[in-house]
Design a protein around this motif. Structure first.
Motif, PDB file in Angstrom:
ATOM      1  N   LEU A  91      19.948 -43.080   6.465  1.00  0.00           N
ATOM      2  CA  LEU A  91      19.585 -43.756   4.816  1.00  0.00           C
ATOM      3  C   LEU A  91      20.543 -44.061   3.495  1.00  0.00           C
ATOM      4  CD1 LEU A  91      15.661 -42.428   4.027  1.00  0.00           C
ATOM      5  CD2 LEU A  91      16.399 -44.774   4.590  1.00  0.00           C
TER       6      LEU A  91
ATOM      7  N   ILE B 115      20.457 -46.079  -0.488  1.00  0.00           N
ATOM      8  CA  ILE B 115      18.871 -46.071  -0.353  1.00  0.00           C
ATOM      9  C   ILE B 115      17.769 -44.868  -0.843  1.00  0.00           C
ATOM     10  CG2 ILE B 115      17.418 -46.391   1.370  1.00  0.00           C
ATOM     11  CD1 ILE B 115      18.973 -48.611   3.028  1.00  0.00           C
ATOM     12  N   ARG B 116      18.218 -43.592  -0.591  1.00  0.00           N
ATOM     13  CA  ARG B 116      17.298 -42.092  -0.861  1.00  0.00           C
ATOM     14  C   ARG B 116      17.575 -42.465  -3.134  1.00  0.00           C
ATOM     15  NH1 ARG B 116      21.752 -40.033   2.570  1.00  0.00           N
ATOM     16  NH2 ARG B 116      22.636 -39.014   1.238  1.00  0.00           N
TER      17      ARG B 116
ATOM     18  N   THR C 119      16.739 -39.525   7.363  1.00  0.00           N
ATOM     19  CA  THR C 119      17.156 -39.103   5.541  1.00  0.00           C
ATOM     20  C   THR C 119      18.410 -39.741   5.197  1.00  0.00           C
ATOM     21  OG1 THR C 119      15.453 -37.559   5.411  1.00  0.00           O
ATOM     22  CG2 THR C 119      17.553 -37.116   3.727  1.00  0.00           C
TER      23      THR C 119
ATOM     24  N   LYS D 232       7.668 -49.213  -1.359  1.00  0.00           N
ATOM     25  CA  LYS D 232       7.468 -48.138  -1.366  1.00  0.00           C
ATOM     26  C   LYS D 232       5.044 -47.964  -1.843  1.00  0.00           C
ATOM     27  CE  LYS D 232       9.830 -45.865  -4.894  1.00  0.00           C
ATOM     28  NZ  LYS D 232      10.724 -45.768  -5.810  1.00  0.00           N
TER      29      LYS D 232
ATOM     30  N   LEU E  65      14.937 -45.058  -3.174  1.00  0.00           N
ATOM     31  CA  LEU E  65      13.182 -44.198  -3.224  1.00  0.00           C
ATOM     32  C   LEU E  65      12.940 -42.812  -4.105  1.00  0.00           C
ATOM     33  CD1 LEU E  65      13.402 -43.629   0.782  1.00  0.00           C
ATOM     34  CD2 LEU E  65      11.845 -45.225  -0.531  1.00  0.00           C
ATOM     35  N   GLU E  66      13.767 -42.584  -4.668  1.00  0.00           N
ATOM     36  CA  GLU E  66      13.202 -41.407  -5.596  1.00  0.00           C
ATOM     37  C   GLU E  66      12.804 -41.859  -6.500  1.00  0.00           C
ATOM     38  OE1 GLU E  66      17.080 -39.154  -5.643  1.00  0.00           O
ATOM     39  OE2 GLU E  66      16.550 -37.917  -3.694  1.00  0.00           O
TER      40      GLU E  66
ATOM     41  N   GLU F 297      10.489 -52.251  -4.444  1.00  0.00           N
ATOM     42  CA  GLU F 297      11.080 -52.218  -3.126  1.00  0.00           C
ATOM     43  C   GLU F 297      12.360 -52.659  -2.743  1.00  0.00           C
ATOM     44  OE1 GLU F 297       8.334 -55.055  -0.357  1.00  0.00           O
ATOM     45  OE2 GLU F 297       7.810 -55.934  -2.686  1.00  0.00           O
TER      46      GLU F 297
ATOM     47  N   THR G 135      17.099 -54.316  -5.003  1.00  0.00           N
ATOM     48  CA  THR G 135      15.823 -52.884  -5.347  1.00  0.00           C
ATOM     49  C   THR G 135      15.136 -54.032  -5.968  1.00  0.00           C
ATOM     50  OG1 THR G 135      17.059 -51.934  -7.050  1.00  0.00           O
ATOM     51  CG2 THR G 135      17.114 -50.787  -4.684  1.00  0.00           C
TER      52      THR G 135
ATOM     53  N   PRO H 249       6.174 -44.477   2.709  1.00  0.00           N
ATOM     54  CA  PRO H 249       6.727 -46.468   2.349  1.00  0.00           C
ATOM     55  C   PRO H 249       6.269 -47.133   3.933  1.00  0.00           C
ATOM     56  CG  PRO H 249       8.694 -44.684   2.706  1.00  0.00           C
ATOM     57  CD  PRO H 249       7.332 -44.150   2.215  1.00  0.00           C
TER      58      PRO H 249
ATOM     59  N   ILE I 114      11.581 -51.798   3.023  1.00  0.00           N
ATOM     60  CA  ILE I 114      11.042 -51.159   2.490  1.00  0.00           C
ATOM     61  C   ILE I 114       9.716 -50.801   1.263  1.00  0.00           C
ATOM     62  CG2 ILE I 114      11.034 -48.292   1.633  1.00  0.00           C
ATOM     63  CD1 ILE I 114      13.873 -48.453   3.087  1.00  0.00           C
TER      64      ILE I 114
END
Length: 333
Positions: A16, A20-21, A13, A111, A24-25, A31, A42, A92, A109
């Motif tokens: 990242l 990136i965090r 975490t 998701k 992800l949220e 992606e 992204t 992910p 990544i």
């Protein structure tokens, strides 16, 4: 979770980083890509691809080493690639590489959708016409077997989720059996089971075993191999209303048929499978990425297979808005 795994999760975490965090949220980002030059990109449901920041090679290398450790692996010059699931909420999927395979640390990544985009969302994004939306809702309610066809990154699974959402709304008591290689399908139904393949149990085995558990509908995330035979046979013998996706390099009606025939040949080499496809498959939906949007480019009913012409009798669904939807002509394919 054990103390060691919690430490690794916390380290991932941190490493990242905030960019990136944040991605992800974001429920609309599907992606996240770290290129070997350090730039982070992204893929956004409605905005498409955009660069959102960058990290140093050292940070990328450290991140990949920690991810490898969480998977019980090492990433080294001799073993420069890793694949697996990230030890975070939603698990992910990840694929990453380091030099010498790449010029710098690289990570993708993918998701699992945390938000299900509905057919109405596709209409709002100008990816589907209102007339096509109405037809697809009717198709779900009438229990047509639907195959979503598209290339890599076209959004096949995301659109399949939208169709599954319609099942949950229109047929809430239907018992759904969802089978996948990696967990990507989202289902809000009250009555479903979710199974994942393993080294011990292939997709073909999952399809066959699902028949013993009284499913109303069988859904396969993506049909990639000879399991296509078991899936179509199940659809053709009392389990109507299924949904699956299929990858085709050329996103077209012909491409979908060719891919299905190829997969069936892997299961039964030397046999003619057009009759089974014509009987089991009711609808083919093609989806493409065009610019920053993903468009539903055709919806076609599969009527039957004509052995004399060695072709499929099909009927293109009129959807209007020709600038949005490319329509196939009705006829043999």
């Amino acid at each position: 979770m054990g103390e060691r795994l919690q430490r690794i999760k916390d380290k991932i975490t941190r490493e990242l980083g905030p960019i990136i965090r944040k991605a992800l949220e974001d429920p609309e980002i599907t992606e996240i890509m770290l290129n070997s030059d350090g730039n982070i990109w992204t893929e956004h449901f409605s905005k498409g691809m955009e660069q959102v920041g960058a990290i140093t090679p050292q940070a990328g290398q450290a991140l990949l080493a920690t991810i490898a450790s969480s998977l019980g692996k090492e990433i080294t010059e001799d073993q420069p690639s890793i694949e697996g699931e990230l030890m975070l909420d939603g698990t992910p999927r990840i694929a990453g590489s380091i030099p010498p395979k790449t010029v710098g640390p690289q990570l993708t990544i993918r998701k699992h959708a945390s938000k299900v985009f509905t057919l109405d969302d596709y209409v709002d994004a100008s990816s589907l016409t209102p007339l096509a939306r109405k037809y697809l809702k009717d198709a779900v309610e009438k229990r047509l077997n639907i195959m979503v066809c598209g290339g890599t990154g076209s959004g096949k699974t995301t659109f399949a989720n939208a169709l599954i959402n319609e099942i949950s709304v229109l047929c809430p008591s239907d018992r759904l059996y969802i089978l996948e290689d990696t967990r990507e399908i989202q289902c809000s139904s009250r009555n479903f089971e979710h199974f994942k393949t393993s080294e011990a149990e292939s997709m073909d085995a999952l399809v066959i075993s699902s028949l013993r558990h009284r499913p109303d509908r069988i859904i396969v995330g993506e049909v990639r191999d000879g399991a296509a035979l078991s899936l179509l046979e199940s659809w053709n013998t009392g389990h109507e209303g299924g949904i699956s996706t299929i990858h085709a390099r050329k996103t077209s009606l012909k491409g979908a048929f060719l891919r299905l025939e190829y997969l069936l040949q892997k299961a039964l080499p030397g046999t003619e499978n057009g009759q089974l496809i014509g009987e089991a498959l009711d609808l083919i939906v093609t989806i493409e990425k065009q610019g920053q949007r993903r468009l539903i480019t055709s919806i076609t009913e599969v009527t039957c297979y004509n052995p004399e012409k060695a072709g499929y009798q099909t009927k293109a669904i009129e959807m209007t808005a020709a600038d949005l939807i490319k329509k196939d002509n009705e006829g043999d394919s």
